[in-house]
Design an enzyme around this catalytic site. Structure first.
Site, PDB file in Angstrom:
ATOM      1  N   ASP A 139       0.421  -1.326   0.021  1.00 56.17           N
ATOM      2  CA  ASP A 139       0.248  -0.198  -0.040  1.00 56.17           C
ATOM      3  C   ASP A 139       0.799   0.938  -0.470  1.00 56.17           C
ATOM      4  O   ASP A 139       2.090   1.480   0.128  1.00 56.17           O
ATOM      5  CB  ASP A 139      -0.843  -0.449   1.100  1.00 56.17           C
ATOM      6  CG  ASP A 139      -2.100   1.056   0.893  1.00 56.17           C
ATOM      7  OD1 ASP A 139      -2.275   1.426   0.109  1.00 56.17           O
ATOM      8  OD2 ASP A 139      -2.581   1.411   1.736  1.00 56.17           O
ATOM      9  N   HIS A 140       0.309   2.720   0.654  1.00 55.30           N
ATOM     10  CA  HIS A 140       0.783   4.124   0.802  1.00 55.30           C
ATOM     11  C   HIS A 140       2.330   3.689   0.000  1.00 55.30           C
ATOM     12  O   HIS A 140       2.584   3.349   1.758  1.00 55.30           O
ATOM     13  CB  HIS A 140       0.055   4.956   1.073  1.00 55.30           C
ATOM     14  CG  HIS A 140      -1.283   4.701   0.340  1.00 55.30           C
ATOM     15  ND1 HIS A 140      -1.482   5.903  -0.448  1.00 55.30           N
ATOM     16  CD2 HIS A 140      -2.648   4.222   1.029  1.00 55.30           C
ATOM     17  CE1 HIS A 140      -2.796   5.996  -0.558  1.00 55.30           C
ATOM     18  NE2 HIS A 140      -3.335   5.221   0.457  1.00 55.30           N
ATOM     19  N   GLU A 213      -3.103   8.831   6.774  1.00 52.95           N
ATOM     20  CA  GLU A 213      -2.324   7.134   5.850  1.00 52.95           C
ATOM     21  C   GLU A 213      -0.652   7.376   6.612  1.00 52.95           C
ATOM     22  O   GLU A 213       0.241   7.393   5.759  1.00 52.95           O
ATOM     23  CB  GLU A 213      -2.842   7.025   4.683  1.00 52.95           C
ATOM     24  CG  GLU A 213      -2.247   5.486   4.347  1.00 52.95           C
ATOM     25  CD  GLU A 213      -3.331   4.238   4.777  1.00 52.95           C
ATOM     26  OE1 GLU A 213      -3.070   3.344   4.592  1.00 52.95           O
ATOM     27  OE2 GLU A 213      -4.087   5.068   4.730  1.00 52.95           O
ATOM     28  N   HIS A 256      -8.789   8.796   3.778  1.00 53.02           N
ATOM     29  CA  HIS A 256      -9.111   8.104   4.766  1.00 53.02           C
ATOM     30  C   HIS A 256      -9.624   8.046   6.389  1.00 53.02           C
ATOM     31  O   HIS A 256      -9.050   9.102   6.752  1.00 53.02           O
ATOM     32  CB  HIS A 256      -7.035   8.230   4.501  1.00 53.02           C
ATOM     33  CG  HIS A 256      -6.739   7.062   3.529  1.00 53.02           C
ATOM     34  ND1 HIS A 256      -5.835   8.116   2.785  1.00 53.02           N
ATOM     35  CD2 HIS A 256      -6.890   5.903   2.821  1.00 53.02           C
ATOM     36  CE1 HIS A 256      -5.217   7.781   1.607  1.00 53.02           C
ATOM     37  NE2 HIS A 256      -5.815   6.311   1.542  1.00 53.02           N
ATOM     38  N   HIS A 293      -9.980   4.692  -2.444  1.00 50.66           N
ATOM     39  CA  HIS A 293      -9.000   4.607  -1.393  1.00 50.66           C
ATOM     40  C   HIS A 293      -9.639   5.390  -1.180  1.00 50.66           C
ATOM     41  O   HIS A 293     -10.289   5.999  -0.827  1.00 50.66           O
ATOM     42  CB  HIS A 293      -7.273   5.374  -1.556  1.00 50.66           C
ATOM     43  CG  HIS A 293      -6.716   4.947  -2.435  1.00 50.66           C
ATOM     44  ND1 HIS A 293      -5.535   4.513  -1.643  1.00 50.66           N
ATOM     45  CD2 HIS A 293      -6.781   4.549  -3.440  1.00 50.66           C
ATOM     46  CE1 HIS A 293      -4.601   4.230  -1.672  1.00 50.66           C
ATOM     47  NE2 HIS A 293      -5.358   4.062  -3.704  1.00 50.66           N
ATOM     48  N   ASN A 315     -10.003  -0.414  -1.054  1.00 47.06           N
ATOM     49  CA  ASN A 315      -8.830  -0.538   0.151  1.00 47.06           C
ATOM     50  C   ASN A 315      -9.350  -0.579   1.032  1.00 47.06           C
ATOM     51  O   ASN A 315     -11.000   0.217   1.209  1.00 47.06           O
ATOM     52  CB  ASN A 315      -8.023   0.698   0.547  1.00 47.06           C
ATOM     53  CG  ASN A 315      -6.533   0.352  -0.861  1.00 47.06           C
ATOM     54  OD1 ASN A 315      -6.678  -0.097  -1.966  1.00 47.06           O
ATOM     55  ND2 ASN A 315      -5.953   1.132  -0.695  1.00 47.06           N
TER      56      ASN A 315
END
Length: 384
Positions: A139-140, A213, A256, A293, A315
């Site tokens: 992920d990120h 995030e 997020h 997201h 996600n």
């Protein structure tokens, strides 16, 4: 793993494996080679091959459904995700963020690559017990962590592919949302051919997602919406598959973390504008594979609109974290005099045994994954 032991051979470590005749991998990220898990069902591997992963995404796009991408931080949350996918009869995606990878690497010597590789190798073995196809994703990853996370992981998969094996991960995310679009795409142009050579799909985030995030924070404002011009610049820089396949995390108001309904204005219909704007110029219908997201707290209608407009991956982290923790909290509160040695008593070992409350946590998170598969229309769609 201490640097002076990074290239220890199986013999030196006292453990002989199935690939002992293979020379140790050079470089600081060596993980002892183990035999690939056996092919288990319908000629497929327990972790999706590059071919299977591409087929999964193609089927999702054509069928207007998406795969939940579940963040995991331990072997137990991994099992919870796998169990949820199996119970829903859905293929799926398991992903590890930079913070999750660092946690997995252990608190003694925090190392993201060690943590990610260790869980990925573990997943390649245990996933064989679940009758679904699972893709592994990171992920990120912002710019300042590329050299300590994504680039070393791509190199590991490149070595595996060069040796005739499958990549360790099936996709990686480059999160350039904190950069201006020109710099963001320049780095994506560098990473895309490297990923393609290692049979990996790249995910790119071209405009900000709100909230926080893993230390990357963006304000919740009008900049959280990708424009057609942003999408056109992306297609010009990265192509539409001919330079390597990529997933596109476009922004349509996403945030997020935890938020109450009404605090965030999602516009998933914007994705249709992006598809049409780029599709008309390049003569290709629905050219993008979108990622959703910040999906926690989204309404059923918002999710359905996103799916109809090309989202193939969504996600899920905040909701599954809570689903994992909530049963543990209930157990502790309901059995406080058993999990604690209150007033000089000895407590109850059966109640504070991590397996007791851990099973409850796994079941809670697995159920949330089942719910996600239903919301994303992936229930019952596993490849046979």
């Amino acid at each position: 793993m201490p640097p002076d032991r990074a290239d220890a051979s199986p013999a030196e470590s006292g453990k002989m494996g199935a690939d002992d005749d293979v020379a140790p991998r050079s470089g600081p990220w060596h993980i002892a080679e183990i035999a690939e898990p056996q092919i288990t069902r319908s000629g497929q591997m327990p972790i999706a091959t590059p071919e299977v992963y591409n087929e999964m995404l193609d089927r999702a796009k054509a069928g207007k459904f998406a795969y939940p991408a579940i963040n995991v931080t331990s072997s137990q949350t991994l099992h919870a995700a796998l169990r949820g996918f199996a119970e829903a009869e859905s293929d799926g995606i398991v992903q590890i963020s930079t913070g999750g990878a660092e946690f997995l690497g252990g608190q003694h010597n925090k190392d993201m690559v060690t943590g990610a590789v260790a869980l990925a190798e573990f997943a390649h073995i245990v996933a064989a017990k679940y009758d679904v196809n699972i893709a592994l994703h990171t992920d990120h990853c912002p710019k300042d962590k590329l050299d300590t996370y994504v680039r070393p992981l791509v190199a590991i998969s490149a070595e595996r592919v060069a040796a005739g094996r499958n990549p360790l991960f099936q996709s990686h995310m480059w999160d350039g949302s904190a950069e201006n679009l020109a710099d963001n795409l320049a780095i994506a142009q560098e990473l895309l051919p490297q990923a393609a050579a290692a049979k990996i799909i790249l995910e790119v985030e071209i405009t900000p997602t709100g909230g926080e995030e893993d230390g990357v924070t963006h304000e919740i404002n009008d900049e959280l919406y990708t424009t057609v011009d942003d999408a056109l610049r992306t297609a010009e820089a990265l192509g539409l598959g001919e330079k390597g396949r990529y997933l596109l995390a476009a922004s349509f108001g996403n945030v997020h973390g935890v938020y109450k309904p009404g605090n965030v204005v999602l516009r998933p219909e914007l994705l249709k504008d992006l598809q049409q704007g780029v599709g008309e110029k390049y003569g290709k219908a629905a050219p993008f594979d979108f990622v959703f997201h910040g999906g926690s707290g989204s309404t059923a209608e918002e999710i359905a609109t996103a799916l109809d407009n090309g989202v193939v991956k969504m996600n899920l982290d905040t909701d599954t974290q809570y689903a994992f923790t909530r049963p543990v909290a209930a157990h502790m509160f309901q059995n406080y005099d058993g999990v604690l040695k209150v007033d000089g008593e000895v407590g109850n070992k059966k109640l504070y045994d991590p397996r007791t409350w851990g099973k409850l946590a796994e079941a809670g998170m697995a159920q949330r994954v089942v719910e996600a598969c239903g919301a994303l229309r992936s229930t019952g769609t596993k490849l046979k």
